[in-house]
Design a protein around this motif. Structure first.
Motif, PDB file in Angstrom:
ATOM      1  N   ALA A 164      -0.339  -8.843  -5.528  1.00 52.68           N
ATOM      2  CA  ALA A 164       0.263  -7.756  -6.297  1.00 52.68           C
ATOM      3  C   ALA A 164       0.702  -6.620  -5.382  1.00 52.68           C
ATOM      4  O   ALA A 164       1.788  -6.036  -5.569  1.00 52.68           O
ATOM      5  CB  ALA A 164      -0.735  -7.244  -7.336  1.00 52.68           C
ATOM      6  N   ALA A 165      -0.113  -6.302  -4.378  1.00 54.77           N
ATOM      7  CA  ALA A 165       0.251  -5.243  -3.440  1.00 54.77           C
ATOM      8  C   ALA A 165       1.494  -5.623  -2.638  1.00 54.77           C
ATOM      9  O   ALA A 165       2.399  -4.796  -2.428  1.00 54.77           O
ATOM     10  CB  ALA A 165      -0.920  -4.950  -2.505  1.00 54.77           C
ATOM     11  N   LEU A 166       1.576  -6.878  -2.209  1.00 57.76           N
ATOM     12  CA  LEU A 166       2.752  -7.328  -1.460  1.00 57.76           C
ATOM     13  C   LEU A 166       3.993  -7.329  -2.348  1.00 57.76           C
ATOM     14  O   LEU A 166       5.093  -6.996  -1.893  1.00 57.76           O
ATOM     15  CB  LEU A 166       2.498  -8.728  -0.900  1.00 57.76           C
ATOM     16  N   ALA A 167       3.826  -7.721  -3.609  1.00 52.93           N
ATOM     17  CA  ALA A 167       4.970  -7.744  -4.522  1.00 52.93           C
ATOM     18  C   ALA A 167       5.474  -6.331  -4.807  1.00 52.93           C
ATOM     19  O   ALA A 167       6.682  -6.122  -4.977  1.00 52.93           O
ATOM     20  CB  ALA A 167       4.581  -8.431  -5.826  1.00 52.93           C
ATOM     21  N   GLY A 190       7.574  -5.186  -1.816  1.00 52.84           N
ATOM     22  CA  GLY A 190       8.855  -5.875  -1.703  1.00 52.84           C
ATOM     23  C   GLY A 190       8.825  -7.135  -2.539  1.00 52.84           C
ATOM     24  O   GLY A 190       7.786  -7.518  -3.097  1.00 52.84           O
ATOM     25  N   ALA A 191       9.960  -7.781  -2.646  1.00 51.92           N
ATOM     26  CA  ALA A 191      10.035  -9.002  -3.447  1.00 51.92           C
ATOM     27  C   ALA A 191       9.124 -10.071  -2.857  1.00 51.92           C
ATOM     28  O   ALA A 191       9.172 -10.354  -1.658  1.00 51.92           O
ATOM     29  CB  ALA A 191      11.472  -9.510  -3.507  1.00 51.92           C
ATOM     30  N   LEU A 192       8.270 -10.634  -3.691  1.00 52.36           N
ATOM     31  CA  LEU A 192       7.370 -11.686  -3.250  1.00 52.36           C
ATOM     32  C   LEU A 192       8.147 -12.992  -3.128  1.00 52.36           C
ATOM     33  O   LEU A 192       8.766 -13.439  -4.088  1.00 52.36           O
ATOM     34  CB  LEU A 192       6.225 -11.849  -4.251  1.00 52.36           C
ATOM     35  N   PRO A 193       8.156 -13.618  -1.943  1.00 59.13           N
ATOM     36  CA  PRO A 193       8.901 -14.878  -1.796  1.00 59.13           C
ATOM     37  C   PRO A 193       8.387 -15.937  -2.765  1.00 59.13           C
ATOM     38  O   PRO A 193       7.212 -15.933  -3.145  1.00 59.13           O
ATOM     39  CB  PRO A 193       8.632 -15.279  -0.337  1.00 59.13           C
ATOM     40  N   MET A 194       9.261 -16.843  -3.138  1.00 53.88           N
ATOM     41  CA  MET A 194       8.858 -17.877  -4.084  1.00 53.88           C
ATOM     42  C   MET A 194       7.757 -18.749  -3.500  1.00 53.88           C
ATOM     43  O   MET A 194       6.829 -19.160  -4.213  1.00 53.88           O
ATOM     44  CB  MET A 194      10.070 -18.729  -4.468  1.00 53.88           C
ATOM     45  N   ALA A 195       7.824 -19.003  -2.185  1.00 53.93           N
ATOM     46  CA  ALA A 195       6.773 -19.805  -1.556  1.00 53.93           C
ATOM     47  C   ALA A 195       5.422 -19.123  -1.663  1.00 53.93           C
ATOM     48  O   ALA A 195       4.387 -19.773  -1.842  1.00 53.93           O
ATOM     49  CB  ALA A 195       7.122 -20.055  -0.089  1.00 53.93           C
ATOM     50  N   ALA A 250       1.887 -20.376  -3.336  1.00 51.35           N
ATOM     51  CA  ALA A 250       0.616 -20.347  -2.620  1.00 51.35           C
ATOM     52  C   ALA A 250      -0.456 -19.631  -3.435  1.00 51.35           C
ATOM     53  O   ALA A 250      -1.610 -20.074  -3.493  1.00 51.35           O
ATOM     54  CB  ALA A 250       0.801 -19.666  -1.264  1.00 51.35           C
ATOM     55  N   VAL A 251      -0.086 -18.522  -4.073  1.00 45.38           N
ATOM     56  CA  VAL A 251      -1.039 -17.805  -4.915  1.00 45.38           C
ATOM     57  C   VAL A 251      -1.493 -18.690  -6.073  1.00 45.38           C
ATOM     58  O   VAL A 251      -2.683 -18.762  -6.398  1.00 45.38           O
ATOM     59  CB  VAL A 251      -0.428 -16.491  -5.433  1.00 45.38           C
ATOM     60  N   GLY A 252      -0.548 -19.371  -6.708  1.00 49.60           N
ATOM     61  CA  GLY A 252      -0.915 -20.275  -7.795  1.00 49.60           C
ATOM     62  C   GLY A 252      -1.849 -21.372  -7.335  1.00 49.60           C
ATOM     63  O   GLY A 252      -2.784 -21.752  -8.056  1.00 49.60           O
ATOM     64  N   LEU A 272       6.465 -10.075 -11.512  1.00 53.74           N
ATOM     65  CA  LEU A 272       5.331 -10.860 -11.034  1.00 53.74           C
ATOM     66  C   LEU A 272       4.213  -9.963 -10.504  1.00 53.74           C
ATOM     67  O   LEU A 272       3.033 -10.333 -10.563  1.00 53.74           O
ATOM     68  CB  LEU A 272       5.783 -11.840  -9.951  1.00 53.74           C
ATOM     69  N   ALA A 273       4.577  -8.790  -9.978  1.00 56.18           N
ATOM     70  CA  ALA A 273       3.561  -7.871  -9.470  1.00 56.18           C
ATOM     71  C   ALA A 273       2.617  -7.431 -10.578  1.00 56.18           C
ATOM     72  O   ALA A 273       1.393  -7.313 -10.373  1.00 56.18           O
ATOM     73  CB  ALA A 273       4.229  -6.654  -8.832  1.00 56.18           C
ATOM     74  N   GLY A 274       3.142  -7.203 -11.765  1.00 51.73           N
ATOM     75  CA  GLY A 274       2.305  -6.767 -12.874  1.00 51.73           C
ATOM     76  C   GLY A 274       1.308  -7.817 -13.299  1.00 51.73           C
ATOM     77  O   GLY A 274       0.122  -7.525 -13.493  1.00 51.73           O
ATOM     78  N   VAL A 275       1.748  -9.070 -13.410  1.00 51.84           N
ATOM     79  CA  VAL A 275       0.840 -10.107 -13.885  1.00 51.84           C
ATOM     80  C   VAL A 275      -0.214 -10.436 -12.833  1.00 51.84           C
ATOM     81  O   VAL A 275      -1.380 -10.701 -13.167  1.00 51.84           O
ATOM     82  CB  VAL A 275       1.640 -11.369 -14.304  1.00 51.84           C
ATOM     83  N   THR A 276       0.131 -10.398 -11.550  1.00 52.23           N
ATOM     84  CA  THR A 276      -0.875 -10.653 -10.515  1.00 52.23           C
ATOM     85  C   THR A 276      -1.899  -9.521 -10.454  1.00 52.23           C
ATOM     86  O   THR A 276      -3.087  -9.766 -10.220  1.00 52.23           O
ATOM     87  CB  THR A 276      -0.208 -10.828  -9.144  1.00 52.23           C
ATOM     88  N   ALA A 277      -1.469  -8.281 -10.682  1.00 52.32           N
ATOM     89  CA  ALA A 277      -2.411  -7.160 -10.673  1.00 52.32           C
ATOM     90  C   ALA A 277      -3.408  -7.266 -11.820  1.00 52.32           C
ATOM     91  O   ALA A 277      -4.624  -7.069 -11.634  1.00 52.32           O
ATOM     92  CB  ALA A 277      -1.653  -5.840 -10.744  1.00 52.32           C
ATOM     93  N   VAL A 278      -2.918  -7.586 -13.014  1.00 54.62           N
ATOM     94  CA  VAL A 278      -3.813  -7.722 -14.163  1.00 54.62           C
ATOM     95  C   VAL A 278      -4.784  -8.883 -13.946  1.00 54.62           C
ATOM     96  O   VAL A 278      -5.986  -8.773 -14.223  1.00 54.62           O
ATOM     97  CB  VAL A 278      -2.995  -7.918 -15.453  1.00 54.62           C
TER      98      VAL A 278
END
Length: 423
Positions: free
Chosen positions: A104-107, A110-115, A119-121, A179-185
């Motif tokens: 979430a912090a990386l997103a 800046g835009a989080l790469p699809m790769a 990897a997070v998933g 995507l940053a919002g959902v990863t933070a939650v």
């Protein structure tokens, strides 16, 4: 003197057993976070980040998210057997939370790469693959023997509630905060679960500390259960078509309904609510387990095909609710059948292979239907799901009829009826 204990026994288990209540809350948080990230990431790929191959991209993501539970099954079994369950549960939740918060912090930066999203998933799915079987194994360490059935009921219903809430919130959070919002939650939910479980005392831990009894090999376990083995193969085949709904649903929303993440959330909600209802009433339906399951598969086949024939939001909502109800009923009847037929010492090995076999179909389904989604319309995919379930339902019906005939012939019949089918 006995009035107070009697009143205490009438309270829900999560209230009269604080230790179980805290671990149950941790389960709800982790499973809801896992489902939220999966649904949210798929909607992000389909609605925002995807290019010309949205179907394949989302299918690959779901495939990656299900690989750890299958590929790491032997490793997970050893970890759960050799380490304290509280440590394993809290560590798995803490690692997942740390990874999600970092993403979430990386997103946000800046835009989080699809790769990186893939990897997070993969990491979150790996942590959840460790958490879920460890939780099931640790139930006797948290409750008394008389409460094991009640605890198991809470555990199974929590999966439906977590799937419902996670599926509802995932697309909505992505629409609001990408995507940053959902990863933070998700990260916050995982870390809170780690805190709850890490601070919980497991009062009956000694019950699981003795030497494990010698168990038969998995090959011998399955060889002694030919009827269950055939039924399990049928459900694995059905899973190829049923689990494709998580790929087809976002594609149908975008291509046919031309709607947003709120519509995906409403469809997920209908599916989860139907599953929850089916879980509660599945044990009350009359009929043999295999017969009821085959009828439910036929109902699901019709429900899958309905949105393909009559496109519309209302039709899709009703179909998802019916599909979820059928899934809930099938799950309850099949697990109950296995609980009655599989010997107690063989249950750990059997349920491990059951989860691995059913889970192995999910990556195949996600990849196949994801790739087909780039070549065929979403309505055609709905019809394909329904058509694929018809032969599986007929095969299951034939197995149930054959077992019934064997029961009427008596104990010398070539295929004796299982004890679970005689109930």
């Amino acid at each position: 003197m006995s009035a107070a204990p009697a009143r205490a026994r009438r309270l829900p288990l999560v209230l009269r057993n604080p230790s179980f209540g805290r671990v149950w809350a941790g389960q709800l948080l982790t499973q809801a976070a896992s489902r939220m990230f999966q649904v949210g990431a798929v909607w992000w790929l389909v609605g925002f980040a995807g290019g010309e191959h949205r179907g394949l991209d989302s299918g690959l993501f779901l495939m990656v998210s299900t690989v750890p539970a299958v590929a790491l099954a032997p490793v997970i079994a050893r970890v759960v057997a050799r380490h304290a369950h509280r440590t394993v549960l809290a560590s798995a939740a803490a690692v997942a939370g740390a990874v999600a918060v970092t993403a979430a912090a990386l997103a946000c930066a800046g835009a989080l790469p699809m790769a990186a999203a893939y990897a997070v998933g993969l990491v979150l799915a790996g942590c959840q693959a460790v958490f879920d079987p460890c939780l099931t194994t640790s139930v006797p360490e948290l409750v008394e023997d008389a409460d094991i059935e009640s605890a198991t009921g809470f555990e199974l219903s929590t999966q439906s509630v977590a799937g419902l809430s996670g599926g509802l919130l995932g697309p909505l959070v992505v629409d609001a905060g990408a995507l940053a919002g959902v990863t933070a939650v998700c990260g916050a939910a995982y870390l809170l679960a780690a805190l709850l479980i890490g601070s919980t005392r497991f009062p009956h831990r000694e019950a699981g500390d003795g030497p494990a009894p010698e168990r038969r090999s998995l090959r011998r376990v399955l060889a002694g259960l030919p009827f269950i083995r055939r039924v399990l193969v049928c459900f694995a085949a059905a899973n190829v078509f049923t689990t494709a709904v998580y790929v087809v649903m976002p594609l149908y929303t975008r291509e046919v309904l031309h709607a947003t993440g709120s519509t995906v959330a409403s469809l997920e909600t209908a599916l989860g609510a139907g599953t929850l209802v089916g879980t509660f009433i599945g044990g009350r339906l009359p009929g043999r387990p295999v017969t009821v399951s085959s009828v439910c598969l036929m109902v699901m086949a019709a429900a899958f095909g309905l949105p393909g024939l009559f496109p519309g939001h209302a039709v899709a909502l009703v179909s998802m609710a019916v599909i979820g109800w059928s899934l809930g009923v099938i799950g309850v009847r099949f697990v109950a059948l296995c609980q009655r037929m599989v010997p107690a010492d063989d249950k750990p090995a059997f349920f491990a292979v059951m989860q691995a076999l059913l889970g192995a179909t999910f990556p195949v389904s996600s990849l196949v239907f994801g790739a087909l989604g780039d070549q065929l319309t979403a309505r055609t995919l709905c019809l394909a799901q329904g058509a694929g379930l018809v032969p599986v339902a007929l095969t299951l019906w034939w197995l149930g009829s054959r077992a019934h005939v064997a029961e009427q012939r008596g104990p010398d019949a070539p295929a004796p009826v299982p004890a679970g089918e005689a109930s």
